[in-house]
Design a protein around this motif. Sequence first.
Motif, PDB file in Angstrom:
ATOM      1  N   ASP A  82       0.842  -1.207   0.000  1.00 47.01           N
ATOM      2  CA  ASP A  82       0.000   0.000   0.000  1.00 47.01           C
ATOM      3  C   ASP A  82       0.867   1.244   0.000  1.00 47.01           C
ATOM      4  OD1 ASP A  82      -2.761  -0.393  -0.119  1.00 47.01           O
ATOM      5  OD2 ASP A  82      -2.779  -1.181   1.935  1.00 47.01           O
ATOM      6  N   GLU A  83       0.285   2.337  -0.474  1.00 48.66           N
ATOM      7  CA  GLU A  83       1.009   3.606  -0.440  1.00 48.66           C
ATOM      8  C   GLU A  83       1.374   3.976   0.995  1.00 48.66           C
ATOM      9  OE1 GLU A  83      -0.120   7.215  -3.163  1.00 48.66           O
ATOM     10  OE2 GLU A  83      -1.362   5.463  -3.626  1.00 48.66           O
ATOM     11  N   GLY A  84       2.617   4.409   1.180  1.00 53.64           N
ATOM     12  CA  GLY A  84       3.056   4.864   2.501  1.00 53.64           C
ATOM     13  C   GLY A  84       3.573   3.768   3.414  1.00 53.64           C
ATOM     14  N   GLU A  85       3.477   2.515   2.976  1.00 50.50           N
ATOM     15  CA  GLU A  85       3.979   1.413   3.804  1.00 50.50           C
ATOM     16  C   GLU A  85       5.500   1.270   3.684  1.00 50.50           C
ATOM     17  OE1 GLU A  85       1.667  -2.528   4.587  1.00 50.50           O
ATOM     18  OE2 GLU A  85       1.756  -2.215   2.425  1.00 50.50           O
ATOM     19  N   ALA A  86       6.093   0.657   4.698  1.00 47.60           N
ATOM     20  CA  ALA A  86       7.473   0.168   4.568  1.00 47.60           C
ATOM     21  C   ALA A  86       7.391  -1.329   4.801  1.00 47.60           C
ATOM     22  CB  ALA A  86       8.381   0.822   5.586  1.00 47.60           C
ATOM     23  N   VAL A  87       7.852  -2.084   3.814  1.00 49.42           N
ATOM     24  CA  VAL A  87       7.704  -3.538   3.839  1.00 49.42           C
ATOM     25  C   VAL A  87       9.080  -4.166   3.665  1.00 49.42           C
ATOM     26  CG1 VAL A  87       6.724  -5.498   2.572  1.00 49.42           C
ATOM     27  CG2 VAL A  87       5.356  -3.437   2.926  1.00 49.42           C
ATOM     28  N   CYS A  88       9.386  -5.191   4.458  1.00 48.17           N
ATOM     29  CA  CYS A  88      10.686  -5.843   4.283  1.00 48.17           C
ATOM     30  C   CYS A  88      10.524  -7.195   3.612  1.00 48.17           C
ATOM     31  CB  CYS A  88      11.431  -5.976   5.608  1.00 48.17           C
ATOM     32  SG  CYS A  88      10.518  -6.768   6.919  1.00 48.17           S
ATOM     33  N   LEU A  89      11.550  -7.545   2.847  1.00 50.92           N
ATOM     34  CA  LEU A  89      11.663  -8.884   2.269  1.00 50.92           C
ATOM     35  C   LEU A  89      12.811  -9.554   3.003  1.00 50.92           C
ATOM     36  CD1 LEU A  89      11.594  -8.606  -1.644  1.00 50.92           C
ATOM     37  CD2 LEU A  89       9.756  -9.281  -0.101  1.00 50.92           C
ATOM     38  N   LEU A  90      12.483 -10.606   3.710  1.00 53.25           N
ATOM     39  CA  LEU A  90      13.488 -11.330   4.488  1.00 53.25           C
ATOM     40  C   LEU A  90      13.738 -12.675   3.839  1.00 53.25           C
ATOM     41  CD1 LEU A  90      11.866 -10.650   7.991  1.00 53.25           C
ATOM     42  CD2 LEU A  90      13.767  -9.406   6.958  1.00 53.25           C
TER      43      LEU A  90
END
Length: 235
Positions: free
Chosen positions: A26-34
Amino acid sequence: MLLRVRDLQVHYGPFQALFGVSLEIDEGEAVCLLGGNGAGKTTTLRALMGALPISGGTVELLGQRVEHRASHELAAMGMIHVPEGRELFPSLTVLENLELGCVTPGTRRRSAETLAVVLDLFPALRGRRRQLAGTLSGGEQQMVAIGRGLMGRPKLLMLDEPSLGLAPVLVDAVFATLERIKAEGTTIVVVEQHIHHALRVCGRGYVLEGGRIAQEGSTADLGRSDRLRAAYLGM
Ligand SMILES: Nc1ncnc2c1ncn2[C@@H]1O[C@H](COP(=O)(O)OP(=O)(O)OP(=O)(O)O)[C@@H](O)[C@H]1O
Ligand SMILES: [Mg+2]
């Protein structure tokens, strides 16, 4: 929804690296790929950026199908990648490297204004504007790489292991900067091995294993996951 990835498949010749990766950001999210070494994190980012041909799946950016667009078109649409290993031009100056991040006429017009923001975020670069990038320390190079990404005024900034090779104090500095970038409204996807940092900055995460999404959820839940703790935290 800023980015919707469905069933992404990638092959390197006969070797299948991604087996149907799906993500929603979503807009404004910070998402990590682990995920561990070889799990497919870099492959996922490179496929999203149009740097690798995909053998299946769809990518929608703000509702538009983009999976067959070239990297430069995606960058002009605001999807910007800070690659693993930084990939600066060592014989160009810091300023010249930063200016290469202005990928559209609009961002070129506003480059002085954006540069002021970038130098404010990375004051250590201010006095090194004329220094050749190849002579910078690893941490300074990482700042230039992130700064170059920001010069393109990203809607979605995707970073591949921004803390790689940095001393712990610099890792903290990089993540503090990512928190500021996020606070200013930029959506972030970050691949990270230092999962405690990623879990602090990011609200959600996905865990890749063997080219598949093995787990996803809020970073609070992932941080409590026994499986993840065992795999990455040595707990
Ligand atoms: N150019 C290539 N040719 C063949 N196989 C590749 C190529 N690039 C990556 N692979 C393979 O694809 C798989 C996923 O690699 P990828 O670089 O995406 O992993 P990663 O999750 O980023 O790992 P790391 O944490 O080590 O950076 C690995 O098994 C890797 O060996
Ligand atoms: Mg990688």
